[in-house]
Design a protein around this motif. Structure first.
Motif, PDB file in Angstrom:
ATOM      1  N   ALA A 173       0.832  -1.204   0.000  1.00 23.43           N
ATOM      2  CA  ALA A 173       0.000   0.000   0.000  1.00 23.43           C
ATOM      3  C   ALA A 173       0.863   1.248   0.000  1.00 23.43           C
ATOM      4  O   ALA A 173       1.902   1.284   0.668  1.00 23.43           O
ATOM      5  CB  ALA A 173      -0.915  -0.003   1.223  1.00 23.43           C
ATOM      6  N   PRO A 174       0.454   2.291  -0.718  1.00 18.86           N
ATOM      7  CA  PRO A 174       1.189   3.562  -0.674  1.00 18.86           C
ATOM      8  C   PRO A 174       1.115   4.178   0.720  1.00 18.86           C
ATOM      9  O   PRO A 174       0.150   3.958   1.451  1.00 18.86           O
ATOM     10  CB  PRO A 174       0.438   4.442  -1.683  1.00 18.86           C
ATOM     11  N   VAL A 175       2.122   4.975   1.057  1.00 20.07           N
ATOM     12  CA  VAL A 175       2.123   5.672   2.345  1.00 20.07           C
ATOM     13  C   VAL A 175       2.392   7.157   2.133  1.00 20.07           C
ATOM     14  O   VAL A 175       3.400   7.540   1.550  1.00 20.07           O
ATOM     15  CB  VAL A 175       3.205   5.122   3.310  1.00 20.07           C
ATOM     16  N   GLY A 176       1.462   7.978   2.594  1.00 28.28           N
ATOM     17  CA  GLY A 176       1.652   9.423   2.635  1.00 28.28           C
ATOM     18  C   GLY A 176       1.596   9.827   4.100  1.00 28.28           C
ATOM     19  O   GLY A 176       2.558   9.742   4.840  1.00 28.28           O
ATOM     20  N   ALA A 230       5.124  12.387  -6.975  1.00 24.84           N
ATOM     21  CA  ALA A 230       3.942  11.811  -6.324  1.00 24.84           C
ATOM     22  C   ALA A 230       3.309  12.852  -5.397  1.00 24.84           C
ATOM     23  O   ALA A 230       3.502  12.838  -4.183  1.00 24.84           O
ATOM     24  CB  ALA A 230       4.331  10.549  -5.549  1.00 24.84           C
ATOM     25  N   ASP A 231       2.536  13.771  -5.979  1.00 27.33           N
ATOM     26  CA  ASP A 231       2.042  14.921  -5.221  1.00 27.33           C
ATOM     27  C   ASP A 231       1.138  14.543  -4.056  1.00 27.33           C
ATOM     28  O   ASP A 231       1.072  15.249  -3.057  1.00 27.33           O
ATOM     29  CB  ASP A 231       1.302  15.886  -6.154  1.00 27.33           C
ATOM     30  N   GLY A 232       0.448  13.403  -4.149  1.00 28.50           N
ATOM     31  CA  GLY A 232      -0.427  12.972  -3.062  1.00 28.50           C
ATOM     32  C   GLY A 232       0.315  12.418  -1.866  1.00 28.50           C
ATOM     33  O   GLY A 232      -0.292  12.147  -0.816  1.00 28.50           O
ATOM     34  N   SER A 279       1.319   9.081  -7.415  1.00 31.10           N
ATOM     35  CA  SER A 279       1.091   8.597  -6.046  1.00 31.10           C
ATOM     36  C   SER A 279       0.432   7.221  -6.057  1.00 31.10           C
ATOM     37  O   SER A 279       0.708   6.381  -5.202  1.00 31.10           O
ATOM     38  CB  SER A 279       0.195   9.573  -5.278  1.00 31.10           C
ATOM     39  N   GLY A 280      -0.461   7.023  -7.023  1.00 30.23           N
ATOM     40  CA  GLY A 280      -1.185   5.765  -7.105  1.00 30.23           C
ATOM     41  C   GLY A 280      -0.351   4.612  -7.598  1.00 30.23           C
ATOM     42  O   GLY A 280      -0.729   3.445  -7.451  1.00 30.23           O
ATOM     43  N   ALA A 302      -1.150  -5.177  -4.934  1.00 27.45           N
ATOM     44  CA  ALA A 302      -0.679  -3.797  -4.791  1.00 27.45           C
ATOM     45  C   ALA A 302      -1.865  -2.875  -5.047  1.00 27.45           C
ATOM     46  O   ALA A 302      -2.623  -3.071  -5.998  1.00 27.45           O
ATOM     47  CB  ALA A 302       0.447  -3.494  -5.779  1.00 27.45           C
ATOM     48  N   ILE A 303      -2.022  -1.892  -4.194  1.00 29.56           N
ATOM     49  CA  ILE A 303      -3.153  -0.974  -4.291  1.00 29.56           C
ATOM     50  C   ILE A 303      -2.786   0.225  -5.172  1.00 29.56           C
ATOM     51  O   ILE A 303      -1.792   0.898  -4.927  1.00 29.56           O
ATOM     52  CB  ILE A 303      -3.581  -0.475  -2.897  1.00 29.56           C
ATOM     53  N   ILE A 304      -3.586   0.449  -6.211  1.00 27.23           N
ATOM     54  CA  ILE A 304      -3.482   1.679  -7.008  1.00 27.23           C
ATOM     55  C   ILE A 304      -4.388   2.692  -6.313  1.00 27.23           C
ATOM     56  O   ILE A 304      -5.618   2.591  -6.398  1.00 27.23           O
ATOM     57  CB  ILE A 304      -3.937   1.464  -8.463  1.00 27.23           C
ATOM     58  N   SER A 305      -3.801   3.650  -5.622  1.00 30.60           N
ATOM     59  CA  SER A 305      -4.604   4.518  -4.754  1.00 30.60           C
ATOM     60  C   SER A 305      -5.395   5.573  -5.509  1.00 30.60           C
ATOM     61  O   SER A 305      -6.401   6.071  -5.003  1.00 30.60           O
ATOM     62  CB  SER A 305      -3.713   5.182  -3.700  1.00 30.60           C
ATOM     63  N   GLY A 306      -4.955   5.943  -6.717  1.00 32.07           N
ATOM     64  CA  GLY A 306      -5.691   6.944  -7.466  1.00 32.07           C
ATOM     65  C   GLY A 306      -5.218   7.072  -8.896  1.00 32.07           C
ATOM     66  O   GLY A 306      -4.102   6.657  -9.239  1.00 32.07           O
TER      67      GLY A 306
END
Length: 320
Positions: A173-176, A230-232, A279-280, A302-306
């Motif tokens: 999962a992505p992490v912001g 990755a602006d998000g 970001s996604g 793997a999650i594509i967040s956006g």
């Protein structure tokens, strides 16, 4: 700590609001050895997963709180999630955004009827402005990630992954700020502790990895994190509530380079169903380019967040 029960309550609340995104297998030459499935949250009504947490938070408010209106601070996708959720529930929404947020996200947020206030690129600055306006006008703050209801909403992604692929062994999962991975890891580890949960973030915004390694929250400078495409994921630090969930449930966090993110966006764009903004794409980039740092598992997600990518940027990345 968010509980599995709270995530299941969020799942019921989101029924008919969010899309139940279905896993898509990502076929590559070596896919018979280590298979990868994609969770395409780019298919949500706002083009990103953030609607899950935002709607869950606003829907959980009392009638009295909803009448006051809501405010948030966001570079884009959470802004759209709050604007969409507020409109669906008949609630006034104010969004504090950095002036350098992508035009596609600024315009989409405005189109959903939210009032937008612009500030500088520093994430602390936009949070401070939102808190100031909340104090002045009585708005309820809907944080982008450091909140139990936000975490519970994002955790519904984890429940869906387990329902659709019960034998999954590793989830990336992505992490912001940490909202998604907090919820996903809680849902998965509370249901099936044997599954590995790995976070992925840009090297330029590698504060979550540094925090996990050092055992305390590490903050990155605004001028450094603002350099990632990755602006998000340009948050300077993860939230305190998120950090507690990450420490308890996340197995590891890896970082990816800007070049790896760009290559992955290009690969994913070959299929309209998996179109990803930078970001996604980071979780997929982690799997493709950092397999030596990951568990040697056969079934991975793997999650594509956006997928809210500026058309000009996409064209540029496609040209290589």
């Amino acid at each position: 700590m968010v509980t599995l029960r709270e995530i299941k309550e969020a799942q019921a609340r989101l029924k008919g609001i969010t899309v139940r995104t279905l896993l898509i297998e990502f076929n590559r030459p070596e896919s018979s050895v280590r298979r990868l499935y994609l969770k395409p949250e780019n298919q949500q009504p706002i083009g990103a997963f953030k609607l899950r947490g935002a709607y869950n938070k606003i829907a959980s408010l009392s009638d009295e709180d909803r009448k006051r209106g809501v405010i948030t601070y966001s570079s884009g996708n959470h802004a759209q999630g709050v604007a969409y959720g507020a409109r669906a529930l008949g609630v006034k929404a104010v969004i504090v955004m950095p002036g350098n947020a992508p035009a596609i996200k600024r315009e989409a947020t405005a189109a959903l009827g939210a009032e937008i206030v612009f500030v500088g690129p520093d994430s602390a600055e936009r949070q401070s402005k939102a808190e100031e306006l909340a104090g002045q006008y009585g708005y309820v703050i809907v944080p982008p990630y450091n909140d139990e209801q936000i975490i519970a909403g994002q955790g519904t992604i984890g429940l869906e992954i387990l329902e659709d692929l019960p034998e999954v062994e590793t989830v990336l999962a992505p992490v912001g700020g940490g909202g998604m991975i907090s919820g996903v890891a809680t849902a998965i580890k509370s249901s099936k502790p044997s599954v590995n949960v790995i976070g992925v973030e840009p090297e330029l915004a590698g504060d979550a990895q540094a925090s996990l390694r050092e055992g305390k929250i590490v903050q990155f400078p605004a001028d450094e994190v603002s350099r990632t495409i990755a602006d998000g994921l340009r948050t300077q630090s993860i939230g305190p509530i998120n950090f507690e969930h990450i420490r308890r449930y996340v197995d590891d966090i890896v970082t990816v380079s800007e070049d790896e993110i760009r290559k992955t966006v290009r690969l994913l764009a070959a299929n309209p169903q998996t179109l990803a903004e930078p970001s996604g794409a980071v979780a997929v980039a982690g799997f493709l380019f950092h397999r030596d740092e990951l568990p040697k598992t056969k079934l991975n997600v793997a999650i594509i967040s956006g997928g809210n990518i500026d058309p000009n940027m996409l064209e540029e990345l496609r040209r290589g």
